[in-house]
Write a protein that holds these residues in place. Structure first.
Motif, PDB file in Angstrom:
ATOM      1  N   GLY A  62       0.109  -6.353  -7.743  1.00  0.00           N
ATOM      2  CA  GLY A  62       0.099  -5.130  -8.528  1.00  0.00           C
ATOM      3  C   GLY A  62       1.386  -4.796  -9.249  1.00  0.00           C
ATOM      4  N   ARG A 122       3.739   5.528  -5.955  1.00  0.00           N
ATOM      5  CA  ARG A 122       3.971   5.162  -7.348  1.00  0.00           C
ATOM      6  C   ARG A 122       3.615   6.302  -8.290  1.00  0.00           C
ATOM      7  N   ASN A 174      -6.139  -7.844 -14.036  1.00  0.00           N
ATOM      8  CA  ASN A 174      -5.437  -6.626 -14.431  1.00  0.00           C
ATOM      9  C   ASN A 174      -3.921  -6.788 -14.432  1.00  0.00           C
ATOM     10  N   ALA A 175      -3.469  -8.013 -14.282  1.00  0.00           N
ATOM     11  CA  ALA A 175      -2.025  -8.245 -14.215  1.00  0.00           C
ATOM     12  C   ALA A 175      -1.341  -7.799 -15.507  1.00  0.00           C
ATOM     13  N   ARG A 176      -0.181  -7.197 -15.325  1.00  0.00           N
ATOM     14  CA  ARG A 176       0.603  -6.772 -16.485  1.00  0.00           C
ATOM     15  C   ARG A 176       1.834  -7.669 -16.591  1.00  0.00           C
ATOM     16  N   ALA A 189      -5.415 -12.719 -11.599  1.00  0.00           N
ATOM     17  CA  ALA A 189      -5.372 -11.256 -11.461  1.00  0.00           C
ATOM     18  C   ALA A 189      -5.657 -10.653 -12.829  1.00  0.00           C
ATOM     19  N   ASP A 204       4.732   1.773 -14.216  1.00  0.00           N
ATOM     20  CA  ASP A 204       4.424   0.620 -13.371  1.00  0.00           C
ATOM     21  C   ASP A 204       5.710   0.075 -12.780  1.00  0.00           C
ATOM     22  N   LYS A 223      -0.483 -10.483  -8.621  1.00  0.00           N
ATOM     23  CA  LYS A 223      -1.666 -10.166  -7.817  1.00  0.00           C
ATOM     24  C   LYS A 223      -1.437  -8.943  -6.937  1.00  0.00           C
ATOM     25  N   ALA A 269       2.237   1.681  -3.422  1.00  0.00           N
ATOM     26  CA  ALA A 269       1.217   2.165  -4.351  1.00  0.00           C
ATOM     27  C   ALA A 269       0.987   3.662  -4.189  1.00  0.00           C
ATOM     28  N   ASP A 277       0.828  -1.204   0.000  1.00  0.00           N
ATOM     29  CA  ASP A 277       0.000   0.000   0.000  1.00  0.00           C
ATOM     30  C   ASP A 277       0.864   1.256   0.000  1.00  0.00           C
TER      31      ASP A 277
END
Length: 351
Positions: free
Chosen positions: A79, A50, A107-109, A105, A55, A77, A47, A44
């Motif tokens: 992020g 960031r 939205n995983a990149r 996940a 990313d 997962k 994030a 957290d």
């Protein structure tokens, strides 16, 4: 089934039991839940800091199976953009892995980089990060998770100048670390190098054999013909990588590269394919004994320790050496403290 190999492995079992006891009962009140909560707090905080335009990326070797695969999925997962170094001809496997990550996940990149085979010095030296920068990824961490336990007769190999355990577990780990350090030295953001080690670097066998054995193994990359014990080859590779991480961390924190840091993770006994070259009966005994004693973890459990190592604070001179999924800091091992071994690792050109 050679007696000399089994004796070393028996020492490993005793070491594992002792380390587990210390981690569970002598290292404080840290629990798995508390470790997960602490890791979440770090995530957290990361994030909140960031940059919205980029990313945070984590390059992880050994992603194709076992602990490396589980760690990559957990990092996705959490992020992070997972950077997958694929082998030549292995892009289909990398895409299949990306699909698996996105199932857990959405939205995983996942970004691909390569070709990079950790057995190939040429591939390691030619690693190119320009694609990541162009796609808005900053490399915040490198996780050295790839490992082999080679039982092959070195004389039967074309590249008979080195034990594969030495090449994959240590020599090219050093080369990749220092290649990436050179490429990232002018960046302004911190970079964490996570070295996935093993409890075996704490075993009594290494201490009994002593410095001369370590020196001989290191200088020949495990290829000395006089005596070949695959268990010793794996053990020395993990001794060397733990010492290297400790040496490098101290140099970074006291030198000009203070944005770099290192953490050693000893995951404990994990149910992976590392033992696939062992005799089938020995593999079965290994798994049965580990589970019966409550020592065997799944890769997903052990991956928590890797995620914690990526996220934890390591802004101190002494390299953290954490154990298990809860990340208990066990302090430096015998070899990580030994000044002769540290000087040797600093002096000997690993590549």
């Amino acid at each position: 089934w050679r007696v000399d190999v089994l004796i070393v492995m028996l020492d490993w079992l005793v070491t594992l039991v002792c380390v587990e006891f210390r981690a569970r009962w002598c290292a404080g009140r840290l629990t798995a839940r508390a470790a997960v909560e602490e890791t979440r707090k770090r995530l957290d905080e990361r994030a909140a800091e960031r940059d919205e335009d980029v990313d945070d990326g984590v390059l992880i070797t050994g992603w194709s199976s076992g602990l490396g695969r589980a760690s990559a999925m957990e990092l996705a997962k959490a992020g992070f953009a997972v950077v997958v170094p694929y082998r030549l001809g292995g892009l289909d496997s990398a895409h299949a892995f990306a699909r698996c990550c996105r199932e857990g996940a959405p939205n995983a990149r996942i970004e691909f980089i390569g070709p990079l085979d950790l057995e190939s010095e040429r591939d390691v030296r030619r690693i190119d990060l320009s694609r990541l920068r162009a796609r808005g990824i900053v490399l915040r961490a490198v996780v050295h998770c790839a490992a082999v336990f080679s039982v092959m007769d070195i004389d039967a190999r074309a590249d008979a100048d080195a034990d594969p355990s030495a090449v994959v577990n240590y020599r090219n780990v050093v080369l990749l670390t220092e290649t990436l350090q050179e490429k990232l030295k002018n960046e302004s953001y911190p970079v964490r190098f996570v070295f996935v080690g093993s409890f075996v670097h704490r075993c009594a066998t290494a201490k009994v054999l002593g410095y001369d054995w370590l020196k001989g193994w290191l200088e020949t990359s495990g290829a000395a013909r006089a005596y070949r014990n695959p268990a010793l080859g794996y053990m020395w590779s993990k001794v060397c990588v733990s010492v290297y991480a400790s040496v490098r961390h101290k140099l970074w924190t006291q030198g000009e590269y203070k944005k770099f840091s290192a953490v050693v993770v000893d995951p404990g006994m994990v149910d992976t394919r590392l033992t696939r070259a062992w005799p089938s009966a020995l593999q079965a005994l290994f798994r049965f004994g580990g589970k019966a004693l409550g020592l065997m973890q799944s890769p997903a459990q052990a991956a928590r320790g890797v995620v914690q190592a990526v996220c934890m604070d390591a802004e101190r001179e002494i390299c953290p050496n954490i154990y298990g999924p809860v990340g208990v800091d066990l302090g430096l091992s015998y070899w990580m403290r030994d000044e002769k071994a540290r000087a040797l690792i600093s002096r000997v050109n690993a590549f």
